[in-house]
Design a protein around this motif. Structure first.
Motif, PDB file in Angstrom:
ATOM      1  N   GLN A   1       0.839  -1.200   0.000  1.00 18.52           N
ATOM      2  CA  GLN A   1       0.000   0.000   0.000  1.00 18.52           C
ATOM      3  C   GLN A   1       0.877   1.254   0.000  1.00 18.52           C
ATOM      4  O   GLN A   1       0.665   2.170  -0.795  1.00 18.52           O
ATOM      5  N   SER A   2       1.847   1.296   0.870  1.00 16.13           N
ATOM      6  CA  SER A   2       2.727   2.459   0.949  1.00 16.13           C
ATOM      7  C   SER A   2       3.543   2.626  -0.326  1.00 16.13           C
ATOM      8  O   SER A   2       3.743   3.751  -0.795  1.00 16.13           O
ATOM      9  N   ALA A   3       3.994   1.518  -0.900  1.00 11.22           N
ATOM     10  CA  ALA A   3       4.795   1.583  -2.125  1.00 11.22           C
ATOM     11  C   ALA A   3       4.002   2.201  -3.276  1.00 11.22           C
ATOM     12  O   ALA A   3       4.513   3.055  -4.004  1.00 11.22           O
ATOM     13  N   VAL A   4       2.764   1.789  -3.434  1.00 15.97           N
ATOM     14  CA  VAL A   4       1.936   2.324  -4.519  1.00 15.97           C
ATOM     15  C   VAL A   4       1.668   3.815  -4.301  1.00 15.97           C
ATOM     16  O   VAL A   4       1.760   4.616  -5.241  1.00 15.97           O
ATOM     17  N   VAL A   5       1.357   4.200  -3.087  1.00 16.17           N
ATOM     18  CA  VAL A   5       1.088   5.613  -2.802  1.00 16.17           C
ATOM     19  C   VAL A   5       2.358   6.449  -3.018  1.00 16.17           C
ATOM     20  O   VAL A   5       2.294   7.532  -3.620  1.00 16.17           O
ATOM     21  N   PHE A   6       3.502   5.964  -2.573  1.00 21.06           N
ATOM     22  CA  PHE A   6       4.753   6.692  -2.812  1.00 21.06           C
ATOM     23  C   PHE A   6       5.037   6.821  -4.305  1.00 21.06           C
ATOM     24  O   PHE A   6       5.521   7.849  -4.769  1.00 21.06           O
ATOM     25  N   LEU A   7       4.754   5.776  -5.061  1.00 14.05           N
ATOM     26  CA  LEU A   7       4.973   5.818  -6.503  1.00 14.05           C
ATOM     27  C   LEU A   7       4.077   6.861  -7.170  1.00 14.05           C
ATOM     28  O   LEU A   7       4.529   7.640  -8.022  1.00 14.05           O
ATOM     29  N   LEU A   8       2.808   6.894  -6.779  1.00  9.66           N
ATOM     30  CA  LEU A   8       1.894   7.894  -7.335  1.00  9.66           C
ATOM     31  C   LEU A   8       2.319   9.314  -6.949  1.00  9.66           C
ATOM     32  O   LEU A   8       2.266  10.239  -7.775  1.00  9.66           O
ATOM     33  N   MET A   9       2.758   9.492  -5.727  1.00  9.24           N
ATOM     34  CA  MET A   9       3.199  10.826  -5.302  1.00  9.24           C
ATOM     35  C   MET A   9       4.497  11.223  -6.001  1.00  9.24           C
ATOM     36  O   MET A   9       4.705  12.404  -6.310  1.00  9.24           O
ATOM     37  N   SER A  10       5.357  10.266  -6.299  1.00  7.56           N
ATOM     38  CA  SER A  10       6.558  10.551  -7.075  1.00  7.56           C
ATOM     39  C   SER A  10       6.178  11.063  -8.464  1.00  7.56           C
ATOM     40  O   SER A  10       6.772  12.024  -8.965  1.00  7.56           O
ATOM     41  N   ALA A  11       5.175  10.435  -9.064  1.00  7.84           N
ATOM     42  CA  ALA A  11       4.697  10.881 -10.379  1.00  7.84           C
ATOM     43  C   ALA A  11       4.132  12.301 -10.303  1.00  7.84           C
ATOM     44  O   ALA A  11       4.330  13.110 -11.221  1.00  7.84           O
ATOM     45  N   VAL A  12       3.447  12.618  -9.216  1.00 11.49           N
ATOM     46  CA  VAL A  12       2.907  13.968  -9.036  1.00 11.49           C
ATOM     47  C   VAL A  12       4.047  14.995  -9.031  1.00 11.49           C
ATOM     48  O   VAL A  12       3.960  16.036  -9.692  1.00 11.49           O
ATOM     49  N   PHE A  13       5.125  14.696  -8.324  1.00 10.95           N
ATOM     50  CA  PHE A  13       6.229  15.649  -8.259  1.00 10.95           C
ATOM     51  C   PHE A  13       6.989  15.735  -9.580  1.00 10.95           C
ATOM     52  O   PHE A  13       7.535  16.798  -9.904  1.00 10.95           O
ATOM     53  N   ILE A  14       7.018  14.660 -10.351  1.00 12.04           N
ATOM     54  CA  ILE A  14       7.610  14.739 -11.691  1.00 12.04           C
ATOM     55  C   ILE A  14       6.795  15.694 -12.559  1.00 12.04           C
ATOM     56  O   ILE A  14       7.340  16.547 -13.251  1.00 12.04           O
ATOM     57  N   VAL A  15       5.480  15.545 -12.503  1.00  9.86           N
ATOM     58  CA  VAL A  15       4.612  16.432 -13.285  1.00  9.86           C
ATOM     59  C   VAL A  15       4.765  17.877 -12.820  1.00  9.86           C
ATOM     60  O   VAL A  15       4.809  18.800 -13.646  1.00  9.86           O
ATOM     61  N   LEU A  16       4.852  18.093 -11.519  1.00 10.03           N
ATOM     62  CA  LEU A  16       5.068  19.446 -11.004  1.00 10.03           C
ATOM     63  C   LEU A  16       6.383  20.037 -11.528  1.00 10.03           C
ATOM     64  O   LEU A  16       6.440  21.201 -11.931  1.00 10.03           O
ATOM     65  N   GLY A  17       7.424  19.230 -11.519  1.00  5.49           N
ATOM     66  CA  GLY A  17       8.712  19.688 -12.042  1.00  5.49           C
ATOM     67  C   GLY A  17       8.644  20.029 -13.517  1.00  5.49           C
ATOM     68  O   GLY A  17       9.190  21.046 -13.958  1.00  5.49           O
ATOM     69  N   LEU A  18       7.954  19.197 -14.288  1.00  4.35           N
ATOM     70  CA  LEU A  18       7.791  19.475 -15.720  1.00  4.35           C
ATOM     71  C   LEU A  18       6.953  20.729 -15.949  1.00  4.35           C
ATOM     72  O   LEU A  18       7.213  21.502 -16.873  1.00  4.35           O
TER      73      LEU A  18
END
Length: 113
Positions: free
Chosen positions: A55-72
């Motif tokens: 559960q934590s791994a999936v949520v961390f992965l989704l939040m990582s994607a959010v920060f990639i999009v923010l950076g872009l």
């Protein structure tokens, strides 16, 4: 200059979240999950940690994607990219709630047998 620094910070946060996600998928390191952290020490020792790691791994992965999009978004100065964040954040929240209910239900079913 400010855009560059901001985007670097966002990508570093994304990398740290991705690292946490990978470690949780491998079930290594401290379990960063509210159910585990708030459980009494005696319960932690007997707890099946595998679903909580996932559960934590999936949520961390989704939040990582959010920060990639923010950076872009910062790099390209395109506010339309921010629209991608909404489903990612909503997906993380919905997944966390649904998986918590499923984990609790499976533990209750196992406890009743």
């Amino acid at each position: 200059m400010t855009r560059t620094i901001t985007s670097i910070i966002l990508f570093v946060i994304s990398a740290l979240l991705a690292k946490c996600s990978i470690r949780h998928f491998l079930e290594r390191g401290y379990l960063l999950n509210n159910a585990y952290i708030s459980a009494p020490k005696t319960e932690r020792e007997s707890m099946n940690k595998k679903p909580y790691y996932r559960q934590s791994a999936v949520v961390f992965l989704l939040m990582s994607a959010v920060f990639i999009v923010l950076g872009l978004t910062v790099i390209f100065e395109n506010t339309k990219l921010e629209l991608i964040e909404i489903p990612l954040i909503a997906g993380a929240v919905i997944y966390a709630v649904i998986s918590t209910v499923k984990i609790e239900k499976s533990q209750n079913d196992t406890g009743n047998k």
